[in-house]
Design a protein around this motif. Structure first.
Motif: not given
Length: 104
Positions: A47-66
């Motif tokens: 997903f294109r969430l935008g670097d530095g956005t709260p959604a990007h940070t939250k998604a990247l914290a999911l196990p296995g996300a990259e």
């Protein structure tokens, strides 16, 4: 439900908002206004969430996300997060978030 099935369901649900299924780098993608905001690669939906956005940070914290690396050549897109199918229940939320971000 397979990743392809869920992709189709998300595409159907977002169609009234102008989302269409298409392709990006030879992979299935969701687009709106001529721009991709989600891309399926195997069992990852990016997903294109935008670097530095709260959604990007939250998604990247999911196990296995990259960060999404569509070429597989260690050149990830900093604005995109690839979320594995283990978190498929969150895919509709992130698809809608990415669509909203696309439209600002």
């Amino acid at each position: 439900m397979t990743p392809d099935d869920l992709f189709d369901e998300i595409a159907h649900d977002l169609a009234p908002r102008g989302a269409t299924a298409g392709a990006m780098f030879g992979k299935r993608a969701l687009k709106a206004d001529g721009k991709a905001f989600a891309c399926l690669k195997g069992d990852l939906l990016a997903f294109r969430l935008g670097d530095g956005t709260p959604a990007h940070t939250k998604a990247l914290a999911l196990p296995g996300a990259e960060l999404f690396d569509p070429s597989g050549k260690h050149r990830p897109f900093k604005d995109w997060v690839a979320i594995p199918s283990a978190h498929a229940k969150s895919w509709p939320h992130y698809a809608e978030t990415a669509l909203n971000n696309l439209r600002g």
